[in-house]
Design a protein around this motif. Sequence first.
Motif, PDB file in Angstrom:
ATOM      1  N   THR A 121     -19.727  29.126 -16.200  1.00  0.00           N
ATOM      2  CA  THR A 121     -20.814  30.043 -15.866  1.00  0.00           C
ATOM      3  C   THR A 121     -20.461  30.823 -14.615  1.00  0.00           C
ATOM      4  OG1 THR A 121     -22.408  28.472 -16.782  1.00  0.00           O
ATOM      5  CG2 THR A 121     -23.278  30.224 -15.380  1.00  0.00           C
ATOM      6  N   PRO A 122     -20.455  32.154 -14.677  1.00  0.00           N
ATOM      7  CA  PRO A 122     -20.137  32.953 -13.486  1.00  0.00           C
ATOM      8  C   PRO A 122     -21.325  32.993 -12.533  1.00  0.00           C
ATOM      9  CG  PRO A 122     -20.709  34.394 -15.299  1.00  0.00           C
ATOM     10  CD  PRO A 122     -20.719  32.996 -15.862  1.00  0.00           C
ATOM     11  N   PRO A 123     -21.118  33.445 -11.302  1.00  0.00           N
ATOM     12  CA  PRO A 123     -22.243  33.553 -10.359  1.00  0.00           C
ATOM     13  C   PRO A 123     -23.359  34.448 -10.881  1.00  0.00           C
ATOM     14  CG  PRO A 123     -20.159  33.742  -9.194  1.00  0.00           C
ATOM     15  CD  PRO A 123     -19.831  33.776 -10.657  1.00  0.00           C
ATOM     16  N   ARG A 124     -22.987  35.485 -11.646  1.00  0.00           N
ATOM     17  CA  ARG A 124     -23.975  36.349 -12.289  1.00  0.00           C
ATOM     18  C   ARG A 124     -23.321  36.980 -13.509  1.00  0.00           C
ATOM     19  NH1 ARG A 124     -24.453  41.104  -7.595  1.00  0.00           N
ATOM     20  NH2 ARG A 124     -22.231  41.615  -7.486  1.00  0.00           N
ATOM     21  N   ASP A 125     -24.129  37.257 -14.538  1.00  0.00           N
ATOM     22  CA  ASP A 125     -23.615  37.811 -15.790  1.00  0.00           C
ATOM     23  C   ASP A 125     -23.474  39.326 -15.689  1.00  0.00           C
ATOM     24  OD1 ASP A 125     -23.608  35.297 -17.092  1.00  0.00           O
ATOM     25  OD2 ASP A 125     -25.777  35.473 -17.398  1.00  0.00           O
ATOM     26  N   ILE A 126     -22.444  39.845 -16.332  1.00  0.00           N
ATOM     27  CA  ILE A 126     -22.225  41.289 -16.347  1.00  0.00           C
ATOM     28  C   ILE A 126     -23.091  41.925 -17.431  1.00  0.00           C
ATOM     29  CG2 ILE A 126     -20.528  43.099 -16.781  1.00  0.00           C
ATOM     30  CD1 ILE A 126     -18.420  41.222 -15.645  1.00  0.00           C
ATOM     31  N   LYS A 162     -30.180  43.475 -12.653  1.00  0.00           N
ATOM     32  CA  LYS A 162     -30.821  43.076 -11.406  1.00  0.00           C
ATOM     33  C   LYS A 162     -29.957  43.391 -10.184  1.00  0.00           C
ATOM     34  CE  LYS A 162     -34.230  41.319 -13.695  1.00  0.00           C
ATOM     35  NZ  LYS A 162     -35.541  42.038 -13.738  1.00  0.00           N
ATOM     36  N   ALA A 163     -28.697  43.751 -10.417  1.00  0.00           N
ATOM     37  CA  ALA A 163     -27.773  44.002  -9.312  1.00  0.00           C
ATOM     38  C   ALA A 163     -26.700  44.976  -9.783  1.00  0.00           C
ATOM     39  CB  ALA A 163     -27.143  42.696  -8.832  1.00  0.00           C
ATOM     40  N   ALA A 164     -26.003  45.585  -8.819  1.00  0.00           N
ATOM     41  CA  ALA A 164     -24.933  46.536  -9.148  1.00  0.00           C
ATOM     42  C   ALA A 164     -23.889  46.530  -8.041  1.00  0.00           C
ATOM     43  CB  ALA A 164     -25.495  47.938  -9.346  1.00  0.00           C
ATOM     44  N   ARG A 165     -22.678  46.874  -8.422  1.00  0.00           N
ATOM     45  CA  ARG A 165     -21.563  46.942  -7.476  1.00  0.00           C
ATOM     46  C   ARG A 165     -20.723  48.172  -7.802  1.00  0.00           C
ATOM     47  NH1 ARG A 165     -17.600  41.874  -7.362  1.00  0.00           N
ATOM     48  NH2 ARG A 165     -19.074  41.113  -5.792  1.00  0.00           N
ATOM     49  N   ASP A 237     -15.148  46.564  -2.756  1.00  0.00           N
ATOM     50  CA  ASP A 237     -16.380  46.288  -3.498  1.00  0.00           C
ATOM     51  C   ASP A 237     -17.583  46.563  -2.603  1.00  0.00           C
ATOM     52  OD1 ASP A 237     -15.162  45.495  -5.869  1.00  0.00           O
ATOM     53  OD2 ASP A 237     -14.946  43.420  -5.209  1.00  0.00           O
ATOM     54  N   PHE A 238     -18.501  47.397  -3.101  1.00  0.00           N
ATOM     55  CA  PHE A 238     -19.702  47.750  -2.348  1.00  0.00           C
ATOM     56  C   PHE A 238     -20.933  47.330  -3.156  1.00  0.00           C
ATOM     57  CE2 PHE A 238     -16.427  50.954  -1.361  1.00  0.00           C
ATOM     58  CZ  PHE A 238     -16.283  50.723  -0.002  1.00  0.00           C
ATOM     59  N   GLU A 239     -21.770  46.499  -2.545  1.00  0.00           N
ATOM     60  CA  GLU A 239     -22.960  45.992  -3.219  1.00  0.00           C
ATOM     61  C   GLU A 239     -24.070  47.048  -3.169  1.00  0.00           C
ATOM     62  OE1 GLU A 239     -24.637  42.945  -5.518  1.00  0.00           O
ATOM     63  OE2 GLU A 239     -22.591  43.194  -4.742  1.00  0.00           O
ATOM     64  N   LEU A 240     -24.431  47.552  -4.351  1.00  0.00           N
ATOM     65  CA  LEU A 240     -25.442  48.613  -4.453  1.00  0.00           C
ATOM     66  C   LEU A 240     -26.841  48.074  -4.701  1.00  0.00           C
ATOM     67  CD1 LEU A 240     -23.564  51.198  -6.732  1.00  0.00           C
ATOM     68  CD2 LEU A 240     -23.597  51.081  -4.238  1.00  0.00           C
ATOM     69  N   THR A 241     -26.965  46.765  -4.859  1.00  0.00           N
ATOM     70  CA  THR A 241     -28.233  46.173  -5.296  1.00  0.00           C
ATOM     71  C   THR A 241     -29.448  46.636  -4.488  1.00  0.00           C
ATOM     72  OG1 THR A 241     -26.997  44.239  -6.056  1.00  0.00           O
ATOM     73  CG2 THR A 241     -29.378  43.992  -5.814  1.00  0.00           C
ATOM     74  N   PRO A 242     -29.378  46.709  -3.149  1.00  0.00           N
ATOM     75  CA  PRO A 242     -30.582  47.126  -2.405  1.00  0.00           C
ATOM     76  C   PRO A 242     -30.983  48.578  -2.643  1.00  0.00           C
ATOM     77  CG  PRO A 242     -28.991  46.015  -0.968  1.00  0.00           C
ATOM     78  CD  PRO A 242     -28.283  46.339  -2.238  1.00  0.00           C
ATOM     79  N   TYR A 243     -30.089  49.371  -3.255  1.00  0.00           N
ATOM     80  CA  TYR A 243     -30.328  50.814  -3.327  1.00  0.00           C
ATOM     81  C   TYR A 243     -30.571  51.327  -4.743  1.00  0.00           C
ATOM     82  CZ  TYR A 243     -27.802  49.831   0.975  1.00  0.00           C
ATOM     83  OH  TYR A 243     -27.382  49.269   2.156  1.00  0.00           O
ATOM     84  N   ILE A 244     -30.680  50.424  -5.723  1.00  0.00           N
ATOM     85  CA  ILE A 244     -30.896  50.864  -7.111  1.00  0.00           C
ATOM     86  C   ILE A 244     -32.174  50.236  -7.660  1.00  0.00           C
ATOM     87  CG2 ILE A 244     -28.460  51.320  -7.564  1.00  0.00           C
ATOM     88  CD1 ILE A 244     -29.821  48.210  -9.083  1.00  0.00           C
ATOM     89  N   GLY A 280     -26.803  40.749 -14.126  1.00  0.00           N
ATOM     90  CA  GLY A 280     -28.086  40.076 -14.167  1.00  0.00           C
ATOM     91  C   GLY A 280     -28.352  39.382 -12.837  1.00  0.00           C
ATOM     92  N   ALA A 281     -29.423  38.614 -12.785  1.00  0.00           N
ATOM     93  CA  ALA A 281     -29.778  37.892 -11.562  1.00  0.00           C
ATOM     94  C   ALA A 281     -28.776  36.766 -11.312  1.00  0.00           C
ATOM     95  CB  ALA A 281     -31.185  37.324 -11.690  1.00  0.00           C
ATOM     96  N   PRO A 282     -28.639  36.291 -10.066  1.00  0.00           N
ATOM     97  CA  PRO A 282     -27.747  35.154  -9.791  1.00  0.00           C
ATOM     98  C   PRO A 282     -28.098  33.962 -10.674  1.00  0.00           C
ATOM     99  CG  PRO A 282     -28.464  36.159  -7.736  1.00  0.00           C
ATOM    100  CD  PRO A 282     -29.256  36.816  -8.827  1.00  0.00           C
TER     101      PRO A 282
END
Length: 599
Positions: A121-126, A162-165, A237-244, A280-282
């Motif tokens: 199981t990965p930390p989060r699913d693509i 739920k998240a983006a990079r 790698d730039f975490e876009l999660t807070p901005y989408i 997806g979510a963590p």
Amino acid sequence: MSLGAELIGNPDKATDTQLVWAPYFRYVFDAKGKKTDSVLIAAEKTLTQQFRDYYKKYERINRFEIGRYITPYGNGLDLGNGFTWTFDVSDYRTLLKDSVHLAAGNWQELLNMEFLMIKGTPPRDIISIRNLWNGNFNYGIDNDPIDNHLKPITVEIPAKAKAARLKSRITGHGFGGNEDCAEFCGKTHSYKVDGTKRFDKLVWRDNCAYNPVYPQGGTWIYQRANWCPGAEVWTYDFELTPYITPGKNASLDHDVENYNWNGSGSTPYYAIEDQLVTYGAPNFTLDAAVDEILAPTNNNMYARMNPVCSNPIIRIKNTGSAMLTSLEIKYGMPGAEQSVYNWSGNLKFLETAEVNLGAFAWNGSGTFMVNIGKPNGGNDEYAPNNTFRTKVNLPPVMPEKFIIELKTNNNPDESSYTLKDASGKVIISRDNLDANTTYKDTVSLTNGCYEFRLKDLGEDGLKWWANTAQGSGTFRFKKIENGSVLKNFNTDFGAEIFYPFTVGKLVGVRDYIFESKTQFHIYPNPSSGQIHINLDFAERKTGILEITDITGRKIFSYHIKNTIAEGIEADLKHFPAGVYMAVLKIDGEIQTRKFVIAK
């Protein structure tokens, strides 16, 4: 003959087949096989060739770059049985299924590629992955700025994401103009989300002189725009999660610091591969992982840090959504008593940290193991990523007493060295040296692990072909008894020589052997006539070294008598400029090296 009648949809698909023959003659033969008559078999039908507008049907191909590596300078390079580079391509795992076409844009070396799939199981699913800006983009052109080609892109964020990079892989190329852009100039790239700048990144690689692939024939030590010859390219790698916002559109933009090329040299450009990955979510709240063992390991990529027998270095990662503040780390060799280290810090989701561990019990098993647990004092939610094992090599074994010998070059202010024990205590150190001077230090050590480090602030070693003004120095370890050479060190080492070793770790060692095959090096090359020849063998050898001119006339010889290493100096300054050959004759085998005397 196949007939293609389906002109709409599949014009290259055959719909019918007819067996036909072109007009021909049927011959009559006599008893001796000679033609006596012929009959024309005429055509019954006529096929008319017509030309129509036609489109070629292509398979749809979506190209994704999943990693980039720059080939090394091959001149004088010896990779032995090969070198392995490892890339984490987990963000592309949804692409690596069914049938895919894999290609590597390399025309120099033979490559082997393997994919190691980790079940679990990965930390989060693509959720999705898409390309953004991809290709080679000229930089600094007045009438066609790079911004013309890196225009904002509107992307749709899937509703279930739920998240983006944003993944950005960039290398700069071209030099000779002002600032030597884009290969040898560091420029800042910026990334905007919905018109607001969120990230800045200086595209630069500052550790080329520590490259484990060395020495190379070219300018391998020079820092470059996110690449080094013979090394992997870093992915930003730039975490876009807070901005989408899931289910909404987002405008993404990639900008580059302003620059105007003066037209000299080769055209500067950036090779850019930018991609957007949504997730997806963590999958875990409280979870940590051992991301890598940096030392001890026999992983080629960390060869400059190895082999060690104490003070391991590992990298941990927070793979849970909760802030990681503490962790219990157990480590050591299987079958030996395990050491324990309690880490504390602050790691956000997917952040990493390098951890320097203490001493551990060495039993020579050839494997080093790390196991983590008790994140934040609680229960780890996913055990499969808690343990990491790596193969290790035993560090070289040195005698209790030996001599450290350094001959400086013309830039002595760049050189210094330090010998430390496993606790970090300095046993001996030298700096503030004089030019072209030989320094000798005799050391007497007790059993244990040690680390020797010779640093060069100019990051071009004691000699380097592209900086002949610095001259050349030498560095070696010698025996106390007779001053014979124990170990020669290659002086084209870039930033430093890091040499961990042990004393008294192996019982019954009679010879101190440091090489698995014969090492035969001549430097500087070219030279003014004063040359150094380093010989290191895998066992005691007897033979002769001869130097000849281009006609084969012998001008120098040196007898090698039952030794494991030799450091030879030959003064050939009174011989004319030209090409010369050094010939090593050992146990029926002959090796040759060509060198040049330039005046």
